[in-house]
Every structure is written in structure tokens, then in C-alpha cells.
Design a protein around this motif. Structure first.
Motif, PDB file in Angstrom:
ATOM      1  N   LEU A 293       0.825  -1.448  -0.123  1.00  0.00           N
ATOM      2  CA  LEU A 293       0.021   0.075   0.001  1.00  0.00           C
ATOM      3  C   LEU A 293       1.071   1.192  -0.102  1.00  0.00           C
ATOM      4  CD1 LEU A 293      -3.053  -0.563   2.597  1.00  0.00           C
ATOM      5  CD2 LEU A 293      -3.000  -0.069  -0.111  1.00  0.00           C
TER       6      LEU A 293
ATOM      7  N   GLY B 186      -5.980  -0.558  -9.700  1.00  0.00           N
ATOM      8  CA  GLY B 186      -6.404  -0.468  -8.398  1.00  0.00           C
ATOM      9  C   GLY B 186      -6.959  -1.620  -7.764  1.00  0.00           C
ATOM     10  N   LEU B 187      -7.520  -2.568  -8.416  1.00  0.00           N
ATOM     11  CA  LEU B 187      -7.894  -3.792  -8.337  1.00  0.00           C
ATOM     12  C   LEU B 187      -6.723  -4.650  -7.703  1.00  0.00           C
ATOM     13  CD1 LEU B 187     -11.149  -4.979 -10.495  1.00  0.00           C
ATOM     14  CD2 LEU B 187     -10.906  -5.105  -8.115  1.00  0.00           C
TER      15      LEU B 187
ATOM     16  N   ILE C  10      -9.465   1.329 -12.987  1.00  0.00           N
ATOM     17  CA  ILE C  10     -10.116   0.260 -12.379  1.00  0.00           C
ATOM     18  C   ILE C  10      -8.740  -0.782 -12.029  1.00  0.00           C
ATOM     19  CG2 ILE C  10     -11.704  -1.584 -12.537  1.00  0.00           C
ATOM     20  CD1 ILE C  10     -12.969   1.185 -12.160  1.00  0.00           C
TER      21      ILE C  10
ATOM     22  N   VAL D 261      -3.149  -6.722  -1.531  1.00  0.00           N
ATOM     23  CA  VAL D 261      -3.267  -6.586  -0.133  1.00  0.00           C
ATOM     24  C   VAL D 261      -4.107  -7.193   0.855  1.00  0.00           C
ATOM     25  CG1 VAL D 261      -3.526  -4.370   1.544  1.00  0.00           C
ATOM     26  CG2 VAL D 261      -2.344  -4.018  -0.599  1.00  0.00           C
ATOM     27  N   LEU D 262      -5.443  -7.484   0.109  1.00  0.00           N
ATOM     28  CA  LEU D 262      -6.388  -8.309   0.801  1.00  0.00           C
ATOM     29  C   LEU D 262      -5.750  -9.624   0.937  1.00  0.00           C
ATOM     30  CD1 LEU D 262      -9.514  -7.951   1.429  1.00  0.00           C
ATOM     31  CD2 LEU D 262      -9.805  -9.082  -0.486  1.00  0.00           C
TER      32      LEU D 262
ATOM     33  N   ALA E 107       2.480   1.852  -3.419  1.00  0.00           N
ATOM     34  CA  ALA E 107       1.521   2.416  -4.397  1.00  0.00           C
ATOM     35  C   ALA E 107       1.305   4.070  -3.951  1.00  0.00           C
ATOM     36  CB  ALA E 107       0.161   1.760  -4.356  1.00  0.00           C
TER      37      ALA E 107
ATOM     38  N   ILE F 278      -3.917  -3.660  -6.670  1.00  0.00           N
ATOM     39  CA  ILE F 278      -3.454  -3.365  -5.365  1.00  0.00           C
ATOM     40  C   ILE F 278      -4.055  -4.027  -4.129  1.00  0.00           C
ATOM     41  CG2 ILE F 278      -2.808  -1.625  -3.797  1.00  0.00           C
ATOM     42  CD1 ILE F 278      -2.637   0.245  -6.131  1.00  0.00           C
ATOM     43  N   THR F 279      -5.567  -3.682  -4.432  1.00  0.00           N
ATOM     44  CA  THR F 279      -6.442  -4.020  -3.453  1.00  0.00           C
ATOM     45  C   THR F 279      -6.439  -5.585  -3.205  1.00  0.00           C
ATOM     46  OG1 THR F 279      -7.842  -2.339  -4.071  1.00  0.00           O
ATOM     47  CG2 THR F 279      -8.885  -3.880  -2.690  1.00  0.00           C
TER      48      THR F 279
ATOM     49  N   ASN G  28      -3.331  -9.433   3.710  1.00  0.00           N
ATOM     50  CA  ASN G  28      -4.214  -9.552   5.104  1.00  0.00           C
ATOM     51  C   ASN G  28      -4.760 -10.711   5.532  1.00  0.00           C
ATOM     52  OD1 ASN G  28      -3.574  -6.897   5.660  1.00  0.00           O
ATOM     53  ND2 ASN G  28      -5.317  -5.971   4.572  1.00  0.00           N
TER      54      ASN G  28
END
Lengths: 297, 338
Positions: A228, A269-270, A266, A276-277, A231, A272-273, A280
Motif C-alpha cells: 500500500l 487499483g483492483l 480500475i 493487499v487483501l 502504491a 493493489i486491493t 491481510n
């Protein structure tokens, strides 16, 4: 005999952990995703080093005639303002995000654990000095401190790694210190001391193995925040320099076309998310697996 | 209590001192010669030397630091390399925008986070709980600036509900006043301008609140679950109290402490989240401004921003600790019992 007993307990600990992760569908899916991500990054890096392109298009070379093509069969994620294939760039970006994440966490983990362990083991003034230094770093919000480092050192990926790594040292130092202090109070450390083990031997042989699990959990979650932060630095224009593909940088560049070509922002960003998800979820699963007390919920 | 407060306040001095040293050293040790940055690469050696002399950069570093800190303590953070205006003026004019945004964001984050956290805990493993927890997990995994851009696409691009940037329509900007537009417009009785400012703040505030909201939801849920397992909750239920009374009077009040801590800590980190959010929404606050300054290596300004933010951050942490003592009668500090 004691040796075999220890091996038996050890193997069952890792076995327990593995069983716990397998039972946790989210953690297992995340692990598989992370492995796929690593494989993608490694394959792309090797193929590029060997000089052939495994991606559908060259991620860094555009064709102005093909700028802003919406997602279609030929360009799955569309093309950007310079006519570069976004799908290829997003895949190419895994290389940078993962390597920066791992490198930054390694810096923080090694120096932080070492500092914390030294402080916790020896105590006294040295401990006080180290922990007050950590307090100072913690009293500035981490991303702001990272940006400050970058502002002074200049832009670039290597500096981003260093900045992100440096600002996360205190987290590891604190965990390592508290673990070492807890472990140090055990009788077997006293026993080792009585039998004449040196400090170094006690640290390496008795303390380090007992503090790995909380640090491994922290490191897994740490990679997600490092991705994160990378980015974020990329987005602010401080990270990777063009033409290389980095997710945050791609988002920054597509900002001007937010209404005309929303698909350009889009997919990075997806990426990265989801990355990271995954870290996590896997980190949470790992914590539950290594610390049975947290498993209740 | 007062003694504890004073002691904690005094303990801040060394921390702030070392933060100032750290920031000063980062700026002076790691950074290249500012003369070439400010005067351009084609400047002559003489000009650069004269500039360094004028800026006091030829003094020993300790003297430079002492000079700087002397001025800081007198409210002077130096002069911007680029605009030649005092850093204090630049920051003060932008501070209200950032504070306004952060306060709205922390209110949204706390209210929504606590509300959904309680529901999730009470209806554990229900559809609502799973949905909330999944959303919260995605919330902590999403880059703030991406969330902001998605909201812009949806609410400004497709639905045309709110503007995509800025603080207020230029024509409605209140003159003079405190710089806090909500306050200024309300005081002037200009409800149209107030509503306009509200529309401008909606997306950035929600964006900035997103991450904290997720953290607060998770914390509230886990803290509530801890409390709901306690014996006194079972007792309260057994003696026939209504569910509402058990949840709010018995459970929530006891679950509040860790939640307050998290809210306080989140407020501190909002200030750094503001750097990204303000950039996305062209919000004229300290965050967006410091990014501009970083990109052009305007060191005096960056130094000022970091010092101020660290100061606020440290004070917030202290306030959280004090609130702890005020809210939980069990928390007694060593000084009091002695």
C-alpha cells in the motif's frame, strides 16, 4: 531422547499450523493467490532477463494509434494514454510491488528484530536508548515520515524501499523486545546460563526460535502495508520513474482521464486491493494458526 | 490526575526535541545541496555560494539547528524556497481546510464504525455481520486514493451529485473569517454557501474516513464480543433486563475503552491520510500543499509540516491516554496512589 521429543513437538506445531490454515478457506485461497502472484512475478522477471516477452504486449512500449481502447478481446483491460496494454502493465507491476514489499519488510524485520532483541535481552540503558529512539520514529505518522525521507533522498524505487523499511522498524523492535523479555524469564534460559552458554548462543539457540511466530505474522501483514505504501509513494510521483509499470504510478497517470477512460484506473487499483487483501487474510490466518488463543472467534 | 497530566506533558518535550532533530538531520544529511535546486542547475558557483551564505547554510550544523529551533519556538518556521513567503503564513492559511476535513472524517468514521461494530457483535455470524466484516476487510486493503477516484467516477461522473474537487465554489468563498468554511458560512447566515461547502466535503471526507471506519468497526466488534462473553452480561440477561439495556448500558460502556483508543489514534493518522486524499480531491489543505513542496524540494515547508503533524500526533496520543483515565475508574496512575 530429549532431542527426539523436541523434534516431535516441533513437527506437530508446524503440522497444527498447516492444518489450521487448510481449515481456513480464506487463508488458504489467499496463500494460493500469493503463490500465483510470486510465480507470475518470477516468470516475468526471468523471461525479461532472458530477452523474450512472455506478456501479450510489451508493457513499456506503446502505440499511439491504439491509445484509449476500452477493454476488449484483444486488450483485456484496455490500453492507456500512450497505447500501452494495461493487462500487460498490471501483470508486469506485480514484479515491482512484490519485490518492494518483500525488500522493505526484510529491512524492517532484520534491523527491527535485532534492535528489539538486543534491548529486551540486555535491558538497562541500552534498552532505554533503543526504545526511546523507536518512540521518536513512531511519533511521526509513518507515511509522512517515508515521504520526508523521499523528499530528502530524491525519487526512485530503491529509496522508496529504504524509506518504507526504515519507518516500519519500530513495529518489529517492539514485538521482538516484548517477546524476548517474556522468553527471558523462563527457567530454561536460566538453565542455559548456568550450563555456561554464551549470550550469543542463548539468543540464537533459545530465544530466536521462540519469538519467530509473532514476527512472521507481523511480517506477512507488513508486506500488505508495504504494498500500500509503495502504491501511495508511486501515486505521489516519488516511486518508480517512467516508463516502468508500477500500480500506484499507473493510477496517478490515469487521474487525468478519470471520466473519459475510467477503465485505465480500475484495474491497477483492483490489483493493489486484491494483493493487499490476500496478504491481510493470509496474515490473519497465520496468526490464528500460530496463536490458538485468538482462534476462538 | 493533574500531576500525571503535567508529568506526561513534560515527557513530551524530549520526544518532540528528538523528532525535530530527526527531521532536521533527514533534511540536511540525506538531501542534496538545496542551492542547485532553488537556483537551477545552470547557476554559477558564486551565486550558489552567496545563496548558501545568505541562508545560513555555511554555519556548523549545530548552530543551524539551534537557530532553526529558536525561530520555531518563536513561531517562525523559515521562508519557503520558492514563494519566499513565511512557512508559518503558508501553513496557517491551509490548516483550517485540513482540520475541517479531518474532523468531519473522524466523526463519520466513529459514528458509522461504532454502529456497525455493535450490530456485528450482537448479530455475530449473521448476514449483516459477514457483510460488514467483509466490507471492513476490503476497506483496510484499499488504497485511499483509489477509493477516492472510484467515488469521483460514481458520484461526480455518473450521478452528478457532487463536485469532484475543491472546497467551495469560487464565487461563494467566504471572505475573512476563520478559514473554517462551515463555521464562517453559518455565522454569516449564508446557507447556500454552507450547503455548497458540504457538497464539496462529502466525497473527500468519506474517502478519508474509509480506512479509519474499517478499523473502528473491527475494533468495536471485537471489544464488544469480549465483553458479551463476560459473566456480568449473563447475570444482567438472567435478571431479565431488556436486550437494549444489556447491550448499551452493560456491554457497550465497558467495550468503549479500546474503541476510544483506536478513534484517538486514527485521528492522528488521518492527518497523514490527508496527504493522499487532498491530492486526489484538489483539497487546498496542508496535505496537498506538502506534496507540491516535496516534488519541488521546498525543504523549509516540509520540515514545518512534519514538525506540526508530529506535534498534533503526540498531543492526540496524550489526550487518548488521559481520556482513558477519565473514563475508566479502574485506571489509576502510580502518582495518585502514591
Amino acid at each position: 531422547m530429549t532431542d527426539s521429543a523436541i523434534t516431535l513437538r516441533k513437527s506437530s506445531k508446524w503440522g497444527d499450523m498447516w492444518a489450521s490454515i487448510c481449515a481456513n478457506k480464506a487463508a488458504l485461497t489467499s496463500l494460493i493467490f500469493i503463490l500465483a502472484l510470486v510465480l507470475t512475478a518470477v516468470v516475468i522477471a526471468i523471461s525479461q532477463a532472458l530477452g523474450f516477452q512472455i506478456l501479450p504486449y510489451d508493457p513499456n512500449v506503446g502505440d499511439m494509434d491504439k491509445a484509449f481502447i476500452a477493454p476488449c478481446a484483444e486488450h483485456w483491460f484496455g490500453t492507456d494514454q500512450l497505447g500501452r496494454d494495461i493487462f500487460s502493465r498490471v501483470l508486469d507491476g506485480t514484479k515491482i510491488s512484490l519485490s518492494v514489499g518483500v525488500a522493505a519488510v526484510s529491512i524492517a524485520l532484520i534491523s527491527g528484530t535485532l534492535l528489539g532483541a538486543i534491548g529486551g535481552f540486555f535491558g538497562g540503558r541500552l534498552d532505554n536508548l533503543i526504545m526511546r529512539a523507536m518512540d521518536v520514529i513512531l511519533s511521526v505518522p509513518s507515511i509522512l515520515l517515508a515521504i520526508t525521507f523521499m523528499a530528502a533522498m530524491g525519487r526512485g524505487l530503491d529509496k522508496a524501499v529504504l524509506a518504507i523499511g526504515l519507518v516500519s522498524i519500530p513495529e518489529y523492535a517492539r514485538i521482538a523486545r516484548s517477546c524476548v523479555m517474556a522468553v527471558k524469564a523462563n527457567d530454561y534460559i536460566q538453565a542455559a546460563r548456568v550450563t555456561g552458554d554464551s549470550n550469543l548462543r542463548i539468543i540464537l539457540k533459545h530465544i530466536v526460535p521462540n519469538i519467530t511466530s509473532p514476527i512472521v505474522v507481523r511480517a506477512t501483514l507488513g508486506i500488505s502495508s508495504a504494498v500500500l505504501d509503495t502504491a501511495a509513494l508511486g501515486f505521489l510521483g516519488l516511486g518508480v520513474q517512467p516508463p516502468f509499470a508500477e500500480w500506484g504510478d499507473m493510477l496517478a497517470r490515469s487521474r487525468s482521464f478519470i471520466f473519459s477512460a475510467p477503465y485505465t484506473l480500475i484495474f491497477p487499483g483492483l490489483a493493489i486491493t486484491i494483493t493487499v487483501l490476500a496478504f491481510n487474510l493470509f496474515g490473519d490466518g497465520l496468526r490464528d494458526a500460530l496463536d490458538p488463543r485468538s482462534r476462538r472467534r | 490526575m493533574l500531576l500525571y497530566f503535567i508529568k506526561r506533558l513534560l515527557m513530551l518535550i524530549p520526544v518532540l526535541f528528538f523528532v525535530s532533530v530527526l527531521v532536521f538531520l533527514i533534511m540536511r544529511v540525506f538531501s542534496p545541496d538545496p542551492a542547485t535546486i532553488v537556483l537551477g542547475q545552470h547557476t554559477t558557483l558564486e551565486k550558489a555560494a552567496a545563496w548558501r551564505e545568505a541562508m545560513g547554510l555555511n554555519e556548523p550544523i549545530v548552530v543551524q539547528y539551534l537557530d532553526y529551533m529558536y525561530n520555531v519556538l518563536h513561531g517562525d518556521f523559515g521562508v519557503s524556497y520558492f514563494t519566499n513567503t513565511p512557512v508559518t503564513t503558508e501553513l496557517l492559511s491551509r490548516l483550517p481546510a485540513t482540520i475541517e476535513l479531518s474532523v468531519i472524517a473522524i466523526i463519520i468514521a466513529s459514528v458509522v464504525g461504532v454502529f456497525f461494530g455493535i450490530i456485528s457483535a450482537v448479530k455475530k455470524n449473521s448476514i449483516i455481520d459477514n457483510f460488514t466484516m467483509t466490507t471492513a476487510l476490503i476497506g483496510v486493503s484499499m488504497p485511499v486514493f483509489w477509493l477516492g477516484m472510484l467515488l469521483i467516477i460514481l458520484f461526480s461522473g455518473y450521478l452528478h451529485l457532487v463536485p469532484s474537487g475543491g472546497r467551495i465554489d469560487t464565487l461563494m468563498r467566504p471572505y475573512g473569517g476563520t478559514g473554517f468554511y462551515f463555521y464562517d458560512t453559518l455565522m454569516a447566515g449564508d446557507y447556500e454557501a454552507f450547503f455548497n461547502a458540504l457538497q464539496h466535503a462529502a466525497l473527500p471526507a468519506v474517502t478519508l474516513a474509509g480506512y479509519s471506519m474499517a478499523i473502528i468497526t473491527r475494533m468495536t466488534r471485537s471489544s464488544m464480543l469480549d465483553v458479551l462473553h463476560q459473566d456480568y452480561i449473563r447475570t444482567a440477561r438472567a435478571k431479565g433486563l431488556s436486550a437494549k439495556s444489556v447491550i448499551f448500558k452493560h456491554a457497550f460502556r465497558n467495550a468503549l475503552l479500546p474503541v476510544i483508543t483506536v478513534i484517538g489514534l486514527q485521528f492522528g493518522s488521518l492527518l497523514s491520510g490527508a496527504v493522499l486524499t487532498e491530492t486526489v480531491f484538489a483539497w487546498p489543505g496542508i496535505g496537498a500543499y506538502s506534496v507540491q513542496c516535496i516534488l519541488r524540494s521546498d525543504f523549509p515547508v516540509i520540515q514545518g509540516v512534519v514538525l506540526i503533524v508530529a506535534f498534533v500526533f503526540v498531543i492526540m496520543n496524550l489526550l487518548v491516554d488521559l481520556l482513558y483515565a477519565a473514563l475508566d475508574p479502574r485506571v489509576k496512575y502510580a502518582q495518585e496512589s502514591a
